[in-house]
Enzyme design. Structure first.
Site, mmCIF file in Angstrom:
data_model
loop_
_atom_site.group_PDB
_atom_site.id
_atom_site.type_symbol
_atom_site.label_atom_id
_atom_site.label_comp_id
_atom_site.label_asym_id
_atom_site.label_seq_id
_atom_site.Cartn_x
_atom_site.Cartn_y
_atom_site.Cartn_z
ATOM 1 N N CYS A 115 0.847 -1.203 0.000
ATOM 2 C CA CYS A 115 0.000 0.000 0.000
ATOM 3 C C CYS A 115 0.879 1.250 0.000
ATOM 4 O O CYS A 115 1.662 1.460 0.933
ATOM 5 C CB CYS A 115 -0.918 -0.012 1.222
ATOM 6 S SG CYS A 115 -1.779 1.546 1.520
ATOM 7 N N CYS A 124 0.597 3.465 3.052
ATOM 8 C CA CYS A 124 1.396 2.982 4.174
ATOM 9 C C CYS A 124 2.864 3.345 3.960
ATOM 10 O O CYS A 124 3.557 3.783 4.896
ATOM 11 C CB CYS A 124 1.254 1.464 4.322
ATOM 12 S SG CYS A 124 -0.432 0.887 4.651
#
Length: 467
Positions: free
Chosen positions: A387, A390
């Site tokens: 991600c 993230c």
């Protein structure tokens, strides 16, 4: 879609009043650009000498009151009568280090009136500037979903005046929009994902536009979305949409700014004094429909301002669906509201690596959640290493962990994708990645960090308010 015509010898603007009606005059002569055919799965195009009239980009059945944009009736400079079969994979390699201007020039040279720029109303205005600089005629279209910001509509008007062009806007089918809204309401995408609404308002109108072309030009950049656009080539055979001759492989897709960094793009726009959407000055980076677009905050990736309630892997509206890998596309949830990662295999290097961080296993997070009287509070991030949201907060979260070392607050991470995702959604309040939880000393129920601000100071203020 808007058709823009420029040339090195004339700067005359094309006004809407000069557009002839298709029923008023016979079709003029147009350049002989042949059909695009693919005999196999290889990226090869055979452009024959078959004569064909250039059709408007919307490529809809003729109506007595239809307007044929003037650019569609102006012959582009003659290109060779016969173009040999083209290997676009090889061409992409040859142009990989070329400038955006050179790539744009090559695209317009090869396809003449059978290619058009797709303009979204954001920083891809650079495409129009590059096209103008080539001195060649060019065509531009845009999708009006009916849900754009007022600033975007004003920007369209400003761009038309600045370049002396008229854009032809593609609209969604009114009956389809009416059926969607009547059955599911105006904001159903917040509940079951954006894919259905985008399919009606964007993908299908785009499909109609591309059916009138042999090639199109997009503003995709590799750094826009590491999860879906990191391997975008400068030119490719479109893997999803069909062109004028029909069938997969009948359309070529050009991405002249694929290798351009976002900062360099903005330096170019400023240097050329190009008009930009005023939303950019309000914190918007990636701009789409008003309900699905918001400003990004420090530490956030630009695509985090789009469909923020969904997981990172769903950050494509369908216009560039071909960017999704087979495994990623296959694992999109049935409601289009997220994705798990490649069958749970650890193909991505882990993130949040620091001696100040505790790595929790499934058993570890379950034990932590069950405790009612902890010796110390815990801050835990639920993440997926693939991600990019993230990844964007990794530096600040590691710095926070190092600051809190020895302070009485434990900082940890729990990988919550793949087989752990369902548990994290039902037991740990996971909505999208990343999700940050604070486990107080004297309560078993974790407190979810609701803000999108993930810088060190904001996270520290959250902790200090609760410990």
């Amino acid at each position: 879609m808007a058709f823009a015509v420029t040339s090195s010898s004339s700067s005359t603007a094309i006004s809407g009043s000069s557009f002839p009606r298709s029923s008023a005059s016979p079709d003029p002569k147009v350049p002989q650009i042949g059909s695009v055919r693919f005999a196999d799965r290889h990226a090869t195009v055979n452009l024959s000498r078959r004569r064909c009239a250039v059709k408007p980009v919307n490529a809809e059945p003729k109506r007595n009151d239809s307007i044929v944009p003037l650019a569609a009736t102006i012959a582009a400079p003659e290109i060779s009568e016969k173009i040999e079969a083209e290997d676009f994979e090889q061409l992409a390699k040859e142009l990989d280090n070329a400038s955006s201007l050179e790539i744009m020039d090559k695209a317009l040279e090869k396809f003449g009136n059978d290619i058009a720029i797709a303009f979204s109303g954001a920083e891809d205005v650079a495409l129009i500037e590059y096209a103008k600089l080539t001195g060649r005629p060019f065509r531009v279209f845009s999708l009006d979903t009916g849900r754009l910001n007022p600033e975007t509509y004003r920007f369209f008007n400003e761009v038309e005046k600045h370049y002396g062009i008229r854009m032809e806007y593609m609209f969604p089918d009114a009956v389809e929009v009416q059926a969607l809204v009547r059955s599911k309401g105006l904001f159903s995408f917040y509940e079951d994902g954006h894919q259905e609404c985008c399919r009606v308002r964007k993908v299908r109108p785009l499909r109609r536009a591309l059916k009138g072309l042999h090639a199109w030009i997009t503003g995709q950049r590799k750094d826009q979305s590491p999860g879906t656009r990191s391997e975008v080539p400068v030119v490719q055979v479109d893997p999803v949409f069909e062109g004028l001759d029909g069938g997969i492989g009948s359309l070529v897709k050009w991405n002249p700014v694929a290798n351009v960094d976002g900062k360099d793009m903005w330096n170019f726009l400023r240097a050329m004094n190009v008009p930009v959407n005023t939303l950019h000055s309000q914190g918007y980076v990636s701009i789409g429909c008003e309900p699905c677009t918001r400003p990004v905050l420090p530490g956030q990736h630009e695509r985090e301002g789009r469909w923020w309630w969904e997981d990172a892997k769903a950050k494509e509206c369908g216009l560039h669906k071909g960017n999704l890998k087979q495994d990623s596309a296959a694992q999109l949830n049935g409601n289009g509201n997220g994705a798990s990662h490649a069958n749970g295999t650890a193909t991505q290097s882990d993130i949040f690596n620091s001696q100040s961080l505790v790595t929790l296993s499934r058993t570890g997070i379950e034990n932590l959640a069950r405790l009612e009287n902890r010796k110390e509070p815990w801050l835990v991030v639920l993440y997926a290493p693939w991600c990019h949201f993230c990844q964007a907060m990794e530096e600040s979260y590691v710095e926070l962990a190092e600051k809190l070392a020895g302070s009485g607050v434990k900082v940890a991470k729990f990988r919550a994708d793949s087989e752990q995702k369902e548990y994290a959604k039902t037991e740990l309040q996971l909505g999208s990645f990343p999700t940050i939880l604070f486990f107080p000393k004297h309560s078993s129920k974790p407190i979810k960090y609701a803000s999108e601000k993930r810088d060190v100071d904001s996270l520290m203020a959250f902790i200090n308010a609760l410990r």
